[in-house]
Each structure stands twice: as structure tokens, then as C-alpha cells.
Design a protein around this motif. Structure first.
Motif, mmCIF file in Angstrom:
data_model
loop_
_atom_site.group_PDB
_atom_site.id
_atom_site.type_symbol
_atom_site.label_atom_id
_atom_site.label_comp_id
_atom_site.label_asym_id
_atom_site.label_seq_id
_atom_site.Cartn_x
_atom_site.Cartn_y
_atom_site.Cartn_z
ATOM 1 N N ASN A 120 1.407 6.495 -7.543
ATOM 2 C CA ASN A 120 0.420 6.778 -8.595
ATOM 3 C C ASN A 120 1.081 7.113 -9.930
ATOM 4 O OD1 ASN A 120 -1.950 6.464 -6.989
ATOM 5 N ND2 ASN A 120 -1.482 8.427 -6.022
ATOM 6 N N ASP A 149 0.828 -1.199 0.000
ATOM 7 C CA ASP A 149 0.000 0.000 0.000
ATOM 8 C C ASP A 149 0.867 1.255 0.000
ATOM 9 O OD1 ASP A 149 -2.486 -1.528 0.284
ATOM 10 O OD2 ASP A 149 -1.706 -1.991 2.275
ATOM 11 N N THR A 160 -0.445 -1.110 -11.529
ATOM 12 C CA THR A 160 -0.650 -0.552 -12.861
ATOM 13 C C THR A 160 -0.015 -1.463 -13.917
ATOM 14 O OG1 THR A 160 1.376 0.750 -12.807
ATOM 15 C CG2 THR A 160 -0.625 1.788 -11.934
ATOM 16 N N ARG A 180 -11.532 -4.322 4.762
ATOM 17 C CA ARG A 180 -11.772 -4.085 3.332
ATOM 18 C C ARG A 180 -10.512 -4.321 2.504
ATOM 19 N NH1 ARG A 180 -13.919 0.361 4.089
ATOM 20 N NH2 ARG A 180 -12.268 1.831 3.553
ATOM 21 N N THR A 192 1.110 -0.709 -5.102
ATOM 22 C CA THR A 192 -0.212 -0.401 -5.636
ATOM 23 C C THR A 192 -0.471 1.104 -5.625
ATOM 24 O OG1 THR A 192 -1.290 -0.628 -3.461
ATOM 25 C CG2 THR A 192 -1.114 -2.611 -4.829
ATOM 26 N N ASN A 193 -1.344 1.538 -6.523
ATOM 27 C CA ASN A 193 -1.672 2.959 -6.601
ATOM 28 C C ASN A 193 -2.808 3.298 -5.648
ATOM 29 O OD1 ASN A 193 -4.007 2.016 -7.829
ATOM 30 N ND2 ASN A 193 -3.495 2.777 -9.862
ATOM 31 N N ARG A 194 -3.370 4.486 -5.804
ATOM 32 C CA ARG A 194 -4.421 4.926 -4.871
ATOM 33 C C ARG A 194 -5.653 4.027 -4.898
ATOM 34 N NH1 ARG A 194 -4.731 8.913 -8.956
ATOM 35 N NH2 ARG A 194 -3.523 10.385 -7.684
ATOM 36 N N ASP A 195 -5.835 3.288 -5.982
ATOM 37 C CA ASP A 195 -6.972 2.370 -6.103
ATOM 38 C C ASP A 195 -6.636 0.956 -5.634
ATOM 39 O OD1 ASP A 195 -8.646 4.364 -7.272
ATOM 40 O OD2 ASP A 195 -7.594 4.070 -9.173
ATOM 41 N N LYS A 196 -5.457 0.796 -5.031
ATOM 42 C CA LYS A 196 -4.991 -0.495 -4.500
ATOM 43 C C LYS A 196 -4.775 -1.534 -5.596
ATOM 44 C CE LYS A 196 -5.433 0.949 -0.192
ATOM 45 N NZ LYS A 196 -4.258 1.257 0.647
ATOM 46 N N VAL A 197 -4.391 -1.078 -6.786
ATOM 47 C CA VAL A 197 -4.113 -2.009 -7.889
ATOM 48 C C VAL A 197 -2.705 -1.766 -8.424
ATOM 49 C CG1 VAL A 197 -6.538 -2.192 -8.550
ATOM 50 C CG2 VAL A 197 -5.082 -0.477 -9.651
#
Length: 270
Positions: A251, A11, A22, A130, A15-20
Motif C-alpha cells: 500500500n 496480491d 498504483t 471475484r 497490487t495494493n489493498r484495492d487490487k490495483v
């Protein structure tokens, strides 16, 4: 330097701000693995919460590892076997829970595929649930070994709590914040650096052959320990100050930039 391993916090780093992850970051890491670079995912998350990202990067096919619970456990992704594990002594549980009550903060820990907490309505407990896709369960008694505890509250107050908890527990525990709102309590000498040292020993590698990337307080030890310690642009100030190199933010494909620059030796403009 001929680096052979890259260790990645999740985190705020991988991963980026969307937790994925890229596409560019994933592509760079897959290419690095094809060239024999070991990838280690090092997180405060429980193992179950790291597995989906490990599977996405196909660590099981390339000899990668999961370092979970901030170093409390290391799992070999190929064999799915735990190769290192250290839990808190059961006799400490009651004392830590009582400390949380005294400081008027909520607390959580983990068992199997559940997050155990005194207050499942706490917003930070819900966040942890979550992120890791684990259900919250309210419990009152903890009479079994656990990997760690998290005390939960707003950052300004938890900063005060941190000093008092350190003083109360003494030298047999590691106490530090992984996020402003998470105060981690682990066994003594358990952090990302200490566990990575164990892994390097098992693999016959030196720390000079390792790159470590992170952004949070719990990444500081491994960034100072690694041959090349990398801070994300979005990292907290102590991490940025201690790093050998500061990359772009999570990001902006900061991890991909590190992989391309130090492992693949390509020059790409952002």
C-alpha cells in the motif's frame, strides 16, 4: 549487480489493498522495461486472472512473462504461447478430492475460464472467483488433468490439514499454503522457484540477475532462489526472515521503491 529481470507476486505485492497497481509503481515498471528489464508476473492465480495486469503493464510489448498456477504454467506475453506446463496426473484427482472430504474442507480447481468446485457457496471460492473474474461451477467428477487443487478453510484449521495432507500424499506432490485459507496441491517440484529456473535457462540468464518480490508463503521459494529476494513490509514472517531486503508495504509503493533503488538507481523519499 546488473539485474536483468524482476519477478513480482500480485496480491499483497504488485497490487495494493484495492487490487490495483498504483501510478508510481506502474511508472517505475514501465521505465524499467524501457531500459530492457524483463518483468515476470508470478502468481497462484490462473493465467486468465493475471492477463489484465500483464496488459496494463504492456508486457506483450517488452518481452514479459506470466507465471501462473504457482509455477504450473509459464506464458510468453509476446507470442501468447505456453512455454512450460505441468499438470497433476489424472489418477490423483479422486484421491485428492477424497482427502478433502475426509478433512471436511471444500476444494476447487480450474478448467479453461471456469473455477470448478464442490461448493460454489464457499466464501473463499467466491473470493477466488471475484479476484480472477472467473465463474464458479459446481462439479462432482474430475476425470481430466488439472494444474492444481486448492483446499479451502479458515487458517487455523487449514494449518492442521496441511500437515495431514502432506503426509497422505507423500513426496510426489507439492503441498503448501499460498494464503492462510488456501492450501495448494501441485505436482512434485512445482513452485515459483522451480519454474523460474526453467525460464532463466530458456533465456540464458542466471538467478543472480533476478530480483523477486513477494509477501506470501508461496513466494518463499522464489525469494530464497533469486539473486535479490525482496519481502514486502506486509509479508508473512518466514518471507521477511528469508529475504535479502525488506521494502515498504504493497500500500506504500514497495515495488516502486525496489525498482527505483535497484534498477533505476534513483533516490526518492517516501
Amino acid at each position: 549487480m546488473n539485474y536483468k529481470m524482476i519477478v513480482l507476486d500480485l496480491d499483497g505485492t504488485l497490487t495494493n489493498r484495492d487490487k490495483v497497481i498504483t501510478p508510481r509503481t506502474k511508472q517505475s515498471l514501465m521505465e524499467a522495461q524501457k531500459r530492457g528489464i524483463k518483468v515476470v508476473l508470478a502468481s497462484g492465480r490462473p493465467t486468465y486472472g493475471v492477463v489484465p495486469l500483464a496488459q496494463e503493464l504492456e508486457l506483450e510489448n517488452y518481452g514479459g512473462y506470466i507465471l501462473s498456477f504457482n509455477g504450473g504454467m509459464i506464458t510468453d506475453c509476446c507470442t501468447r504461447k505456453v512455454i512450460f506446463k505441468q499438470e497433476l496426473p489424472v489418477e490423483a484427482n479422486r484421491r485428492i478430492v477424497e482427502l478433502a472430504k475426509k478433512e471436511q474442507v471444500d476444494i476447487l480447481t480450474y478448467q479453461d475460464m471456469q473455477i470448478l468446485t464442490n461448493n460454489p457457496e464457499n466464501r473463499y471460492a467466491k473470493l477466488e472467483s471475484r479476484i480472477n473474474h472467473l465463474k464458479l461451477k459446481q462439479v462432482d467428477n474430475l476425470e481430466f488433468p488439472v494444474p492444481k487443487f486448492l483446499m479451502l478453510d479458515d487458517g487455523d484449521y487449514l494449518a492442521l490439514v496441511e500437515a495431514r495432507v502432506k503426509a497422505a500424499l507423500g513426496k510426489n506432490f507439492s503441498v503448501y499454503r499460498s494464503d492462510p485459507f488456501f492450501l495448494e496441491i501441485l505436482p512434485r517440484n512445482i513452485d515459483k522457484a522451480q519454474s523460474l529456473a526453467q525460464l532463466l535457462k530458456l533465456l540464458g540468464m542466471e538467478r543472480e540477475e533476478m530480483i523477486a518480490c513477494g509477501d506470501g508463503y508461496n513466494d518463499l521459494s522464489m525469494i530464497e532462489f533469486a539473486g535479490l529476494g525482496v519481502a514486502m513490509e506486509n509479508a508473512v514472517r518466514p518471507v521477511r526472515s528469508s529475504a535479502d531486503y525488506v521494502t515498504f508495504s504493497n500500500n506504500d509503493d514497495g515495488v516502486a521503491h525496489v525498482v527505483e533503488k535497484f534498477l533505476l538507481y534513483t533516490d526518492r523519499d517516501f
